[in-house]
Scaffold this active site. Structure first.
Site, PDB file in Angstrom:
ATOM      1  N   HIS A 201     -18.479 -70.117 -23.369  1.00  0.00           N
ATOM      2  CA  HIS A 201     -18.566 -69.726 -21.964  1.00  0.00           C
ATOM      3  C   HIS A 201     -18.078 -68.282 -21.784  1.00  0.00           C
ATOM      4  O   HIS A 201     -17.008 -67.915 -22.283  1.00  0.00           O
ATOM      5  CB  HIS A 201     -17.701 -70.674 -21.113  1.00  0.00           C
TER       6      HIS A 201
HETATM    7 CA    CA Z   1     -22.491 -68.308 -23.249  1.00  0.00          CA
END
Ligand code: CA
Ligand code: V1P
Ligand code: ZN
Length: 406
Positions: A201
């Site tokens: 992320h």
């Molecule tokens: Ca990513």
């Protein structure tokens, strides 16, 4: 090379400094800057330098880094070395940034989440300051090429360090070159779309712009519990419901695509193209930053996706078709030979040469073939491992494509 041509209608710039590839995070650390040596040699081996303007990066200035980062953190990063770490850590203005030690911590953390213990995510190593300010300088130079309209696409494979926070290193990232680039772009462009195909992320970039409606962040990443002990895949954020700071004007300007392990080319392409197109249509960006972390490839040492080089590259090709100023950055990628294959292929795609890369490197461009022959590797390729399909190259049976492409 006659086979490699300059792209028609757009200019591509490539930003790099070979000093970066000599850095060592530590023996057991997964981040290997020499993956950039492999990438460079493949790019040069194919003659892709003839399709781009190549620039040697210079170090970013401390003032440039302060545009996002805490001044104490910037001073610490510019002064720290393994020998000075202890002494600097005791100075009051830095010591106040040292987190309280928890008994379950396996490594001793100093200020700003930095450490000299082996096994730390963000170790202090020899030449670290040089490394940090160089990869940042490369990203800022690439950004400058775009904002001054000297290039349509600018590439820095040594950048893309998406986890770094304002006053904290995280997940192998110290200076957030992406945030610095986007802040600079906002002087010129009305809206910037950030797209992140690293398997992790892009939390640092999302957090920095969580209140900013002129920046949309879109991360595709592995998400969810992965074992019986309930451990989360790093960094553990990026849920579907995470959409920017609620109640602020930035709400709905962060998008997250949490994905389980094992996603394959077809599934990823479906998600990537549909969601990215909707984001472009709705947000109408003036420029795009694409973080191309190669740890989303199959067989990555840390990643858990199952993408081939071809599908990873198709993400770059898709974003390029938006015909907007485009900054292409690296990021993660821990199985070095595959990182080099992907980033070389993507350099070719950026410069319109993706379809014409031959299976073997053009021999006349190789710098010193004799050196390889002596070691018994003189089989016509610069890096012998690239010509061989190894069972661990990729978890997908389809991995032959990696060999066919390059
Ligand atoms: Ca990513
Ligand atoms: O899982 C963790 C932390 C360490 N614990 C306190 C939880 N860290 C991960 C960091 C992954 C960073 C990815 C960076 C990027 O997105 C951008 C460049 O790709 C981690 C892992 C892992 N398997 O996820 N650190 C390490 N492995 C590690 C292993 C050996 C030595 C040092 C770090
Ligand atoms: Zn990653």
């Amino acid at each position: 090379d006659k086979g490699i041509t300059r792209p028609r209608g757009h200019k591509v710039s490539f930003h790099y400094n070979s000093q970066i590839e000599d850095m060592h995070f530590g023996k057991t650390h997964p981040m290997k800057p020499w993956r950039l040596t492999l990438t460079k040699h493949l790019v040069l081996g194919y003659g892709l330098q003839f399709a781009m303007d190549t620039y040697q990066a210079v170090a970013a200035g401390k003032d440039q880094v302060r545009a996002f980062h805490d001044p104490d953190y910037v001073d610490f990063l510019s002064e720290v070395a393994p020998e000075t770490f202890e002494g600097l850590s005791r100075m009051p203005r830095f010591a106040k940034h040292t987190p309280a030690k928890h008994e379950y911590d396996s490594v001793d953390l100093g200020p700003f989440n930095l450490s000299t213990s082996p096994g730390a995510d963000c170790p202090v190593f020899d030449g670290m300051s040089t490394y940090l300010f160089l990869y940042t300088g490369a990203t800022l130079a690439a950004t400058h090429q775009l904002t001054t309209q000297n290039s349509d696409i600018a590439i820095n494979w040594s950048g893309g360090l998406h986890h770094a926070h304002k006053s904290e290193a995280s997940g192998f990232c110290y200076i957030n070159d992406i945030v610095l680039s986007i802040l600079d772009m906002l002087r010129v462009y009305a809206r910037v779309l950030y797209i992140d195909i690293d398997v992790h992320h892009g939390d640092g970039v999302e957090e920095a712009f969580q209140r900013q409606p002129r920046v949309m962040t879109l991360s595709y990443h592995r998400y969810g519990p992965y074992d019986d002990t309930g451990h989360k895949f790093f960094p553990g954020t990026g849920d579907l419901g995470d959409i920017g700071l609620r109640g602020s004007v930035g709400e709905h300007f962060a998008l997250n695509v949490p994905i389980p392990s094992g996603i394959d080319d077809r599934q990823y392409k479906y998600l990537f193209e549909n969601i990215t197109q909707r984001a472009i249509d709705a947000f109408k960006p003036s420029a795009i930053v694409l973080q191309c972390g190669a740890d989303s490839l199959g067989g990555d040492r840390l990643g858990q996706f199952n993408l081939n080089v071809k599908a990873h590259g198709e993400c770059v090709a898709f974003v390029k078709r938006a015909r907007l100023p485009l900054l292409i950055l690296g990021g993660g990628g821990y199985t070095a030979r595959n990182v080099a294959r992907a980033w070389c292929y993507e350099t070719a795609i950026a410069s319109d040469n993706g379809a014409t890369l031959p299976a073997a490197l053009p021999m006349h461009l190789l710098p010193r073939p004799a050196a390889f022959t002596k070691r018994g590797h003189g089989n016509g390729t610069l890096f012998p491992t690239f010509a061989r399909s190894h069972p661990n190259d990729c978890r997908d049976a389809d991995n032959e494509y990696m060999v066919k492409v390059l």
